[in-house]
Design an enzyme around this catalytic site. Sequence first.
Site, PDB file in Angstrom:
ATOM      1  N   GLU A 151       0.818  -1.224   0.000  1.00 51.47           N
ATOM      2  CA  GLU A 151       0.000   0.000   0.000  1.00 51.47           C
ATOM      3  C   GLU A 151       0.851   1.274   0.000  1.00 51.47           C
ATOM      4  OE1 GLU A 151      -2.749  -0.284   3.258  1.00 51.47           O
ATOM      5  OE2 GLU A 151      -4.162  -1.465   2.098  1.00 51.47           O
ATOM      6  N   GLU A 309      -6.447  -7.660  -0.169  1.00 57.96           N
ATOM      7  CA  GLU A 309      -6.818  -7.624   1.253  1.00 57.96           C
ATOM      8  C   GLU A 309      -8.269  -7.209   1.390  1.00 57.96           C
ATOM      9  OE1 GLU A 309      -4.631  -4.954   3.742  1.00 57.96           O
ATOM     10  OE2 GLU A 309      -2.708  -5.471   2.859  1.00 57.96           O
TER      11      GLU A 309
HETATM   12  C1  GAL Z   1      -4.089  -2.433   5.290  1.00 60.82           C
HETATM   13  C2  GAL Z   1      -2.647  -2.894   5.354  1.00 60.82           C
HETATM   14  C3  GAL Z   1      -2.489  -4.171   6.144  1.00 60.82           C
HETATM   15  C4  GAL Z   1      -3.262  -4.074   7.432  1.00 60.82           C
HETATM   16  C5  GAL Z   1      -4.698  -3.774   7.123  1.00 60.82           C
HETATM   17  C6  GAL Z   1      -5.586  -3.699   8.330  1.00 60.82           C
HETATM   18  O1  GAL Z   1      -4.188  -1.071   4.985  1.00 60.82           O
HETATM   19  O2  GAL Z   1      -2.132  -3.103   4.070  1.00 60.82           O
HETATM   20  O3  GAL Z   1      -1.131  -4.399   6.390  1.00 60.82           O
HETATM   21  O4  GAL Z   1      -2.707  -3.055   8.196  1.00 60.82           O
HETATM   22  O5  GAL Z   1      -4.772  -2.528   6.479  1.00 60.82           O
HETATM   23  O6  GAL Z   1      -6.915  -3.408   7.968  1.00 60.82           O
END
Ligand code: GAL
Length: 670
Positions: A151, A309
């Site tokens: 990210e 994710e």
């Molecule tokens: C994202 C990030 C992850 C984790 C996740 C939690 O923004 O890439 O590493 O922190 O959020 O929701």
Amino acid sequence: MSRVLSVPGIAYGGDYNPEQWPEEVWAEDVRLMREAGVTMVSVNIFAWALLEPREGEYDFSRLDRILALLHDSGIAADLATPTAAPPAWFFRAHPEALPVDKDGRTLSYGSRQTFCPSSPAYREAALRIARVLGERYADHPAVVMWHVHNEYGCHNAECHCDTSAAAFRDWLRTKYDDDLAALNHAWGTTFWSQWYYDWDEIIPPRPTGAVPNPTHQLDWRRFCSDALLSLYEAEREVLREAAPGLPATTNFMVMHNFDKLDYWRWAPALDIVSNDHYLRSTDPESQIDIAFSGDLVRSLAGGPWLLMEHSTGAVNWQPVNRAKTAGELRRNALAHVARGADGIAYFQWRAAKAGAEQWHSAMLPHAGTDSQIWRDVVRLGADLRALAEVRGSTGTAEAAIVWDWSAWWAVELPSQPSGELRFQDLIRAWYEPLWRAGVAVDFVRPDADLSSYKLVLAPSLYLVDDEGKANLTGFASGGGTLAVGFHSGAVDENCHIRLGGYPGAFREALGVRTDELFPLLPGESVGLAGLDENSTGTLWSERVALAGAEAVASYTSGPLTGVPAVTRNAYGSGTAWYVATRPDPTTLASLLDRIREEAGVESVRTTPEGVEAVLRRGPDADYLFLINHGEVDAEAEVSADATELLSGKGIEGGSVKVASGDVAVVREPR
Ligand code: GAL
């Protein structure tokens, strides 16, 4: 060389952080991954401190064992470069690499992404670990993709330090061909004595007494996006040298009001586009946000993409973190697949015991396998296996929404006619009724090839360059239907006003001319005649005069009573609509229905209330996703020779039942 993901079907998995656990746990991890049908996990994302304990000294033994275990278990690895979290020793050796915020505060290490994107020391260290990692694992049989960084820009999209200032000047010298006068003209620096005589006089837009120069701020946003892009590209190059055939990705975050990176510039640099998406606890209709996000990512990718994710349940970073309700995990994941995801992954595999994200949900929760989340995760694995053939199929939109990051940045700059305009909200206001009507949409750049669309909507395009202007108006004159929202076309790419009346760039195509803007105060509304009964406009109004167009609606109250609020113009062999206020949601929905019906754009399918219908088109079949968000069971019509893939059953009688909260994916041979 085409670098594609070698994992078959719809990839399934999540971020896997075994370094946070004793090794005894790993065997259970892979056993349960197999039970859930996990096929690919992202590893090593935040492992830099363990891999390189001291500068130039490496310990890959743990990662060797992790990759071997995954390979032996038949699980592929999306291997990350750990560069989003440099170790403490790096910052002790290079304190100058810490980022400085706009108020001049130097941030400390102690979390993640606390580095200056323009720091030479950071770049060198990041490329060094990427190279060593790339060379070591290029031919590892478990590794199928590089997950570059994590990210980009999530926490450090802007750094205001002197190193960044120098890099900003270099970027400007390239952009303006070393011609300082050209920069002065582009920025309009005769205003308030801002003329620059030496490149070294230029600094980042740090807090200053009054309103800073808009073009300075806009170029700064462009520079910040490019600075991070150049880090991505540098890492990707190093990895390509080591492993020319392996695809590289980095996970985007296109929603959450994340306006930091111009992803139209980023997407072509990725072999596979991936995205992260999280629900907001306060959003009662997060299904719309998922669709919006998925349509935007698919458009950036130009086809299928990976969901890198999302969450199985609650996150940990909102004021109150809501768990998902029954069936929501499954609906969410399959909704992403419906919008083009060829892989579904979570943050993260095993819920953490320690660290800042210990209250974040995961595929394997703190409670273990005797839990609703685990049962849902296992079921989803089976669902995704049943959808393997959907992979590679893509959208079918005949309507497109124009989306541009410079236009976003510019419309939210200070000292606008109204400080109430929010780009994402303006776009969502038009996206939402299209979603409710089941209309497929893509997102496009202003200069995109529009030949496959019947309808192009520009709900908010404050800034547009001449190329974008010519492309969009040419689309209308060539027979398309163009609909433009208020305060569009107002400025060029340098934020200079297009003179002669608003909406500058689109005046001629729209057949209107506005001589003065009348933005509305928060809470203020004006009556509208000509659309639905009792309709109102909020946020914006302007004194539109017809210059060829017909008035479709006009104001019935306020200083502009009788003035056109919505217009329609026959332009060339097409049509151009102007929506000069924000109609109430019901009215906007019926107006957009009318516009798209005239343009000949239909819903994907007529479905019962509450059932979302999305189509992915493959070479031999259409895949119709039916997601029932409603409270009652529903039945939807499908073709007679269809099969429901999740159950594997043929469909009798040309209709399929979708229970409340359930999902059906129907293959319709073509
Ligand atoms: C994202 C990030 C992850 C984790 C996740 C939690 O923004 O890439 O590493 O922190 O959020 O929701």
